[in-house]
Scaffold this motif. Structure first.
Motif, short mmCIF file in Angstrom:
data_model
loop_
_atom_site.label_atom_id
_atom_site.label_comp_id
_atom_site.label_asym_id
_atom_site.label_seq_id
_atom_site.Cartn_x
_atom_site.Cartn_y
_atom_site.Cartn_z
N VAL A 91 0.85 -1.19 0.00
CA VAL A 91 0.00 0.00 0.00
C VAL A 91 0.89 1.24 0.00
N TRP A 92 1.91 1.24 0.84
CA TRP A 92 2.83 2.37 0.94
C TRP A 92 3.49 2.65 -0.40
N HIS A 93 3.87 1.57 -1.07
CA HIS A 93 4.52 1.71 -2.37
C HIS A 93 3.57 2.36 -3.38
N ALA A 94 2.30 1.91 -3.36
CA ALA A 94 1.30 2.45 -4.28
C ALA A 94 1.09 3.94 -4.01
N LEU A 95 1.00 4.30 -2.73
CA LEU A 95 0.79 5.71 -2.37
C LEU A 95 1.98 6.55 -2.79
N GLN A 96 3.18 5.99 -2.62
CA GLN A 96 4.38 6.76 -2.93
C GLN A 96 4.48 7.08 -4.41
N THR A 97 4.11 6.12 -5.26
CA THR A 97 4.19 6.37 -6.70
C THR A 97 3.22 7.48 -7.10
N GLU A 98 2.18 7.70 -6.29
CA GLU A 98 1.21 8.77 -6.59
C GLU A 98 1.54 10.05 -5.82
N HIS A 99 2.68 10.12 -5.19
CA HIS A 99 3.13 11.29 -4.42
C HIS A 99 2.19 11.66 -3.28
N VAL A 100 1.47 10.70 -2.76
CA VAL A 100 0.52 11.01 -1.69
C VAL A 100 1.24 11.46 -0.40
N PRO A 101 2.30 10.77 0.04
CA PRO A 101 2.95 11.22 1.28
C PRO A 101 3.46 12.66 1.18
N ALA A 102 4.01 13.05 0.02
CA ALA A 102 4.52 14.41 -0.14
C ALA A 102 3.39 15.42 -0.03
N MET A 103 2.24 15.06 -0.62
CA MET A 103 1.10 15.98 -0.57
C MET A 103 0.59 16.16 0.86
N VAL A 104 0.55 15.06 1.60
CA VAL A 104 0.10 15.16 2.99
C VAL A 104 1.05 16.07 3.77
N LEU A 105 2.34 15.94 3.48
CA LEU A 105 3.34 16.77 4.17
C LEU A 105 3.13 18.26 3.86
N TYR A 106 2.95 18.58 2.57
CA TYR A 106 2.68 19.97 2.18
C TYR A 106 1.48 20.52 2.93
N PHE A 107 0.43 19.71 2.97
CA PHE A 107 -0.81 20.13 3.60
C PHE A 107 -0.58 20.48 5.07
N LEU A 108 0.14 19.60 5.77
CA LEU A 108 0.37 19.82 7.20
C LEU A 108 1.22 21.07 7.43
N VAL A 109 2.24 21.23 6.60
CA VAL A 109 3.12 22.40 6.76
C VAL A 109 2.31 23.69 6.54
N THR A 110 1.50 23.71 5.45
CA THR A 110 0.68 24.88 5.16
C THR A 110 -0.27 25.17 6.32
N LEU A 111 -0.87 24.08 6.84
CA LEU A 111 -1.84 24.23 7.93
C LEU A 111 -1.18 24.87 9.16
N VAL A 112 -0.01 24.34 9.52
CA VAL A 112 0.66 24.84 10.73
C VAL A 112 1.13 26.29 10.52
N VAL A 113 1.74 26.56 9.35
CA VAL A 113 2.29 27.90 9.10
C VAL A 113 1.16 28.93 9.04
N SER A 114 0.11 28.67 8.21
CA SER A 114 -0.94 29.68 8.04
C SER A 114 -1.76 29.84 9.33
N GLY A 115 -2.04 28.72 10.00
CA GLY A 115 -2.80 28.79 11.26
C GLY A 115 -2.05 29.61 12.29
N GLY A 116 -0.75 29.34 12.39
CA GLY A 116 0.08 30.06 13.37
C GLY A 116 0.14 31.54 13.03
N LEU A 117 0.31 31.83 11.73
CA LEU A 117 0.46 33.21 11.27
C LEU A 117 -0.81 34.02 11.58
N VAL A 118 -1.96 33.46 11.21
CA VAL A 118 -3.22 34.18 11.40
C VAL A 118 -3.50 34.37 12.89
N TYR A 119 -3.19 33.35 13.70
CA TYR A 119 -3.38 33.49 15.15
C TYR A 119 -2.52 34.64 15.66
#
Lengths: 403, 165
Positions: free
Chosen positions: A19-47
């Protein structure tokens, strides 16, 4: 002393890895990482920007919550920035969120659609299956064959059946519609790669049909069956194999390829015809013997352990007394041929007498798995791995003579 | 005690030629030790170094070997009532034991170590020679059986290869 390599079980961690291999070929882990970083940075900034002026942003948690709701384009509106700087940041986050949701939706859709298409064309893989039943080759009445195979194996459902053939998408789609969960892999019988895709090393049984599609000659069909068997023997030596052959000449080649059971379907048909002409009604009787639906017909069943080493007569008497059924013979050395032979080899060595040892080893070599012994006489001694061939008692419904 | 050992040695087939060597037998009886083993105990372990021969006074032992797959199997059963003895090869050389011996019932043995046996032979050369001859006869019998076994194995191997030619 060469020891047999043990097949590793299909573990949970192994499947997780797939499953991990399948997700990796679709760049899913990288996308999840981007999402989390954006969430933390923008949430922190606006607060940080809003906290002194806005009742809605009292803690960092409020900032993160707002970022999550906004990035996913849900937008509850329970809190929102009111300063100009805060609103500017919020604008960027909104745009970012729209893009991200779009990409994620498209990705999930494409993974699903691609899997669908692969399954339809028989290009999927069956790494998750173990103990499955593989049927190689195609028959015009394939739907009946599949139906009867499923009926003959209580406990086997269509999800554990894998078809390998080159009959095409349309033919197999019909079957897959009829049997929910049935897997189909497109490929030539002689191609080892398709065997690997079918996870053949972990299969329980493989049935190779005499596939007459493509207008091949009988010799060509049988030769391809032999090649398929050799590939199977090479990739999965422990798997129990059945092969249908048309020409008796090829039986020896199949034996060389360690085929466990060989079915001369054409010869059976001819035999039925001849026996029908020789004595009226016998073909009907044979058909009833073979028809195992509705609890009728000849079946093989386990023998209680205490009967190993006792005689055929004793077992026959017990079977008759218990259920009125008829014991007509035995299948000796049943089970996985490789396991049986290994066990026999172990036992054969337990002697100090070299003459006996040689005799034992010779017997192991000549041991034939699943050898039928019909009506051997009451004094015949039952082996350890034997099964009983039992004919059920005829019910009034099936024996018309009683009426 | 000694009288009993003496009686036992008289009965043991290895010393049956020593009827006229009473003094030597008495001396040998003095050189022996008594040993007991409870039922199920391992008297000799295959592969370990041995330096003594055992004569069974009472009880039964099982001689055991292992297959290539490490499964134990019984080679033979020896009983005190039949003048059973084992480990006689250890009287001649210092080598690993070729089989394990397990007590099947509570057993009693008379044990002769190699050192003492050899010292005894030096003191009583005539008796020593007769006993060594007896052991040699035993060995010759085994060697002949081993030769026959090799021929059996050899012919089975050749036959097997013939089928594959």
């Amino acid at each position: 002393m060469p020891r047999p390599a043990r097949r590793p079980p299909s573990s949970f961690s192994e499947r997780l890895h797939h499953v991990w291999h399948a997700l990796q070929t679709e760049h899913v882990p990288a996308m999840v990482l981007y999402f989390l970083v954006t969430l933390v940075v923008s949430g922190g900034l606006v607060y940080y920007i809003e906290r002194s002026r806005n009742e809605g942003f009292r803690s960092l948690e409020d900032g993160f919550w707002w970022a999550l709701v906004t990035l996913t384009t849900i937008g509850y509106g329970d809190r929102y920035p009111i300063t100009t700087t805060g609103r500017l940041v919020a604008g960027v986050v909104v745009l970012f969120g729209m893009g991200m949701v779009g990409v994620a939706t498209a990705k999930i859709a494409s993974i699903l659609v691609e899997r669908r298409i692969k399954e339809g064309r028989g290009l999927s893989e069956t790494h998750d299956l173990t103990g499955h039943f593989v049927i190689m080759g195609w028959k015009p009445d394939m739907h009946l064959l599949v139906k009867e195979v499923l009926a003959a194996h209580p406990g086997l459902n269509a999800e554990h059946l894998v078809l390998i053939n080159s009959a095409g998408e349309e033919a197999n789609d019909g079957l897959r519609g009829q049997f929910e969960g049935l897997r189909y892999l497109h490929g030539e019988l002689t191609d080892p790669l398709v065997l690997q895709r079918a996870n053949i090393a972990r299969a329980a049984k493989v049935f190779v049909l005499a596939d007459a599609t493509g207008g091949r000659s009988d010799q060509e069909i049988d030769a391809r069956t032999v090649m398929a068997l050799m590939n199977i023997e090479n990739l999965a030596p422990g798997v129990y194999t059945y092969a249908e052959v048309l020409d008796r000449q090829y039986v020896d080649y199949l034996r060389l390829a360690h085929c466990d059971e060989i079915i001369l379907s054409r010869e059976y048909g001819r035999f039925m015809l001849v026996s029908a002409s020789a004595s009226a009604g016998i073909s009907q009787a044979l058909l009833e013997l073979m028809d195992i639906s509705d609890g009728g017909g000849l079946t093989g069943e386990a023998i209680p352990a205490e009967f190993a080493g006792r005689t055929f007569g004793e077992l026959a008497a017990r079977v008759k007394a218990e259920s009125g059924r008829l014991l007509i013979g035995l299948l000796e050395n049943t089970g996985q041929p490789l396991t049986i032979k290994r066990k026999a080899l172990r036992e054969a060595q337990k002697t100090a007498n070299v003459g006996v040892l040689v005799e034992n080893l010779r017997r192991v070599k000549e041991l034939v798995a699943n050898r039928p012994v019909l009506n051997p006489g009451d004094e015949y001694v039952i082996g350890t791995h034997a099964r009983a061939l039992v004919l059920p008692r005829g019910t009034p419904a099936t024996s018309e003579a009683k009426r | 005690m000694n009288r009993e050992r003496r009686r036992l040695l008289d009965a043991c087939p290895l010393f049956q030629d020593l009827a006229g060597e009473s003094a030597a037998l008495d001396d040998l009886a003095l050189s022996c030790e008594n040993q007991r083993a409870a039922a199920g105990a391992m008297v000799i372990t295959e592969g370990t170094e041995g330096d003594a021969m055992y004569v069974i006074c009472a009880g039964r032992v099982r001689v055991e070997k292992h297959t290539l797959y490490d499964d134990a199997y019984t080679v033979t059963v020896l009983a005190g009532s039949e003048g059973g003895f084992f480990g006689e090869l250890a009287l001649l050389d210092r080598e690993r034991r070729s089989a394990s011996v397990v007590a099947e019932s509570d057993c009693e043995f008379v044990v002769v170590s190699r050192e003492r046996f050899q010292a005894w032979g030096d003191r009583h050369p005539a008796a020593g020679l007769l006993t060594t001859r007896r052991i040699a006869q035993h060995l010759a019998g085994r060697l002949r059986r081993a030769n026959a076994d090799i021929i059996t194995l050899f012919s089975a191997l050749v036959e097997e290869l013939e089928q594959r030619l």
